[in-house]
Motif scaffolding. Structure first.
Motif, mmCIF file in Angstrom:
data_model
loop_
_atom_site.group_PDB
_atom_site.id
_atom_site.type_symbol
_atom_site.label_atom_id
_atom_site.label_comp_id
_atom_site.label_asym_id
_atom_site.label_seq_id
_atom_site.Cartn_x
_atom_site.Cartn_y
_atom_site.Cartn_z
ATOM 1 N N ALA A 153 -47.552 38.641 4.006
ATOM 2 C CA ALA A 153 -46.388 37.755 3.915
ATOM 3 C C ALA A 153 -45.822 37.587 5.319
ATOM 4 O O ALA A 153 -45.882 38.510 6.128
ATOM 5 C CB ALA A 153 -45.337 38.349 2.983
ATOM 6 N N ASP A 154 -45.259 36.429 5.600
ATOM 7 C CA ASP A 154 -44.719 36.203 6.943
ATOM 8 C C ASP A 154 -43.254 35.809 6.869
ATOM 9 O O ASP A 154 -42.617 35.856 5.809
ATOM 10 C CB ASP A 154 -45.553 35.171 7.709
ATOM 11 C CG ASP A 154 -45.563 33.800 7.039
ATOM 12 O OD1 ASP A 154 -44.651 33.508 6.232
ATOM 13 O OD2 ASP A 154 -46.467 33.005 7.335
ATOM 14 N N GLU A 155 -42.724 35.379 8.005
ATOM 15 C CA GLU A 155 -41.298 35.098 8.098
ATOM 16 C C GLU A 155 -40.876 33.903 7.232
ATOM 17 O O GLU A 155 -39.703 33.775 6.868
ATOM 18 C CB GLU A 155 -40.889 34.858 9.553
ATOM 19 C CG GLU A 155 -41.545 33.670 10.237
ATOM 20 C CD GLU A 155 -42.899 33.977 10.869
ATOM 21 O OE1 GLU A 155 -43.304 33.221 11.775
ATOM 22 O OE2 GLU A 155 -43.553 34.955 10.447
ATOM 23 N N THR A 156 -41.825 33.049 6.851
ATOM 24 C CA THR A 156 -41.460 31.873 6.053
ATOM 25 C C THR A 156 -41.038 32.241 4.637
ATOM 26 O O THR A 156 -40.349 31.473 3.957
ATOM 27 C CB THR A 156 -42.630 30.868 5.990
ATOM 28 O OG1 THR A 156 -43.740 31.478 5.311
ATOM 29 C CG2 THR A 156 -43.047 30.432 7.379
ATOM 30 N N THR A 157 -41.443 33.411 4.164
ATOM 31 C CA THR A 157 -41.053 33.884 2.824
ATOM 32 C C THR A 157 -40.138 35.099 2.902
ATOM 33 O O THR A 157 -39.944 35.779 1.891
ATOM 34 C CB THR A 157 -42.292 34.249 1.985
ATOM 35 O OG1 THR A 157 -42.984 35.346 2.611
ATOM 36 C CG2 THR A 157 -43.232 33.068 1.842
ATOM 37 N N GLY A 322 -39.154 31.272 22.099
ATOM 38 C CA GLY A 322 -40.437 31.837 21.697
ATOM 39 C C GLY A 322 -40.321 32.993 20.723
ATOM 40 O O GLY A 322 -41.339 33.509 20.246
ATOM 41 N N VAL A 323 -39.105 33.424 20.413
ATOM 42 C CA VAL A 323 -38.889 34.511 19.463
ATOM 43 C C VAL A 323 -38.226 33.952 18.208
ATOM 44 O O VAL A 323 -37.244 33.222 18.294
ATOM 45 C CB VAL A 323 -38.019 35.630 20.071
ATOM 46 C CG1 VAL A 323 -37.680 36.692 19.021
ATOM 47 C CG2 VAL A 323 -38.729 36.268 21.260
ATOM 48 N N VAL A 324 -38.775 34.312 17.042
ATOM 49 C CA VAL A 324 -38.194 33.915 15.762
ATOM 50 C C VAL A 324 -37.904 35.185 14.981
ATOM 51 O O VAL A 324 -38.825 35.914 14.608
ATOM 52 C CB VAL A 324 -39.132 33.002 14.954
ATOM 53 C CG1 VAL A 324 -38.519 32.660 13.600
ATOM 54 C CG2 VAL A 324 -39.466 31.738 15.739
ATOM 55 N N CYS A 325 -36.622 35.453 14.740
ATOM 56 C CA CYS A 325 -36.232 36.707 14.110
ATOM 57 C C CYS A 325 -35.441 36.450 12.834
ATOM 58 O O CYS A 325 -34.247 36.131 12.894
ATOM 59 C CB CYS A 325 -35.406 37.563 15.072
ATOM 60 S SG CYS A 325 -34.980 39.189 14.407
ATOM 61 N N PRO A 326 -36.083 36.600 11.662
ATOM 62 C CA PRO A 326 -35.327 36.480 10.407
ATOM 63 C C PRO A 326 -34.295 37.603 10.301
ATOM 64 O O PRO A 326 -34.479 38.676 10.878
ATOM 65 C CB PRO A 326 -36.404 36.631 9.328
ATOM 66 C CG PRO A 326 -37.710 36.428 10.031
ATOM 67 C CD PRO A 326 -37.503 36.876 11.433
#
Length: 408
Positions: A153-157, A322-326
């Motif tokens: 699972a990734d950050e999109t879910t 460049g960083v995506v942090c849920p």
């Protein structure tokens, strides 16, 4: 193909030789070694609260040191009074009614996980393991003779897997599904509805579930912890729960965990422990007893601090191009994607993996983070926010400064 090494010439068994070092402990050890050498390293690698164990727990342990009854062997499966406290705590916190014969007290959560898998897996049995996963799960499965089958699972879910993913991974060899909420390394928390859906899917296919509830009290905002066997009672005969005092009471070094499960499985795991280690240290068991019977005020204070730090670290990391942090809903970790930074030039180097990037960050910014490869998902970093506010801000500011230099 090279010839197999004859058994008489193999110095380390193939089974144990295949085990990887704990990446999280390795990063923490390296950071501490650099600090001891005078380097101003800030470590985001440790998976433990930065608070001391509450005083009343320490006092109970001190009293136990002077009590001769704790100077001798006690039952391998745990002190009866501690088992009774675990029964009461489980009903209080989870709404799950059990009895002492369903409890095994272990030397921390890791022993609980290994012994649970060892008790229910035969060679070749498959275990569905949602990734990102804590580094110890696959190793414990393999050591017990099982085969981890990873689904990602990734950050999109929000790092949560779906029942459809679980079903796609199921084969005739599948015996167990691993379920962890709140999650290490992502902080993901499954809703009650999603938790129930996973449980009912497992019941439908006759599968076992091992659920790790170690972070049950560390949830934030509108998120709520849900205990799987409490909401799906039909699963209880094939559900094993692992838990412990480490995270809730800042007791990582005391090494007290437990297994809750069907009586035959717990009996088998207890037999294994009777030969492997015998009883958990009695002083630690006395401390755990004090913790479980003493209320939850300490964790409430920690949760407030963690929630504050959670907001700070998520905001600061998302300010980096460049960083995506849920935003995590539980535990005390963030799991940002750094895929957009890979291959870019930073101070004369072009990190091609999150391992390379973590190494560069340690060398150039003197900040220790754990690469996503350790958790089965390259392209990410795990940072614990269980450290002081000032160190947290300073550490992420160093990351901001370093990663702002990234160029194509």
């Amino acid at each position: 193909m090279s010839a197999a090494i004859p058994p008489t010439e193999r110095r380390v068994s193939a089974r144990v030789g295949a085990i990887s070092e704990s990446a999280t402990l390795a990063v923490d050890a390296k950071a501490k070694a650099l600090k001891a050498a005078g380097r101003p390293v800030i470590g985001f690698g440790a998976g433990e609260p930065d608070f001391p164990t509450p005083g009343y727990i320490v006092e109970a342990a001190s009293d136990a040191c002077h009590n001769p009854k704790y100077h001798r062997y006690t039952p391998a499966g745990g002190l009866p009074e501690l088992k009774a406290a675990i029964v009461a705590k489980t009903l209080r916190d989870s709404g799950y009614e059990i009895d002492p014969a369903q409890v095994l007290v272990t030397n921390g959560g890791k022993q609980a996980i290994y012994e649970a898998f060892a008790a229910i897996l035969d060679p070749g049995d498959e275990v569905i393991v949602p990734a990102p996963y804590w580094t110890t799960y696959p190793e414990s499965i393999r050591l017990a003779g099982g085969v981890p089958v990873e689904i990602v699972a990734d950050e999109t879910t929000g790092y949560r897997v779906s029942v459809e993913q679980l079903e796609a991974a199921r084969t005739e060899r599948t015996k167990v599904v691993l379920f962890v909420s709140p999650s290490n390394p992502t902080g993901a928390v499954y809703s009650r509805e999603d938790t129930e859906a996973v449980g009912r899917w497992a019941v439908e296919h006759g599968l076992w579930v091992l659920t790790d509830e170690i972070y049950e009290h560390l949830v934030y905002g509108d998120a709520e912890f849900t205990s799987l066997p409490a909401v799906v009672p039909e699963l209880r005969d094939k559900c094993v729960v692992v838990n412990g005092v480490a995270k809730t009471y800042a007791m990582t070094g005391w090494r007290v965990g437990w297994v809750i499960g069907p009586k035959d499985v717990v009996k088998a795991a207890t037999n294994l422990q009777s030969h492997a280690t015998s009883n958990v240290a009695n002083v630690s068991q006395a401390a755990a007893l004090a913790a479980l019977t003493g209320g939850l005020e300490a964790v409430a204070e920690m949760r407030t601090a963690f929630d504050r730090r959670r907001g700070t670290i998520v905001r600061m990391l998302n300010e980096i191009d460049g960083v995506v942090c849920p935003e995590p809903e539980g535990a005390f970790y963030v799991y940002p994607s750094v895929k957009a930074l890979l291959g870019k030039e930073i101070r004369g180097k072009r990190p091609e993996s999150s391992v390379d990037l973590a190494t560069l960050i340690l060398e150039e910014a003197e900040v220790a983070v754990v690469p996503g490869e350790a958790f089965g998902t390259p392209g990410y970093l795990r940072l614990s926010y269980a450290l002081g506010d000032e160190d947290l801000v300073e550490g992420v500011a160093r990351l901001q400064k370093l990663l702002a230099e990234a160029r194509d």
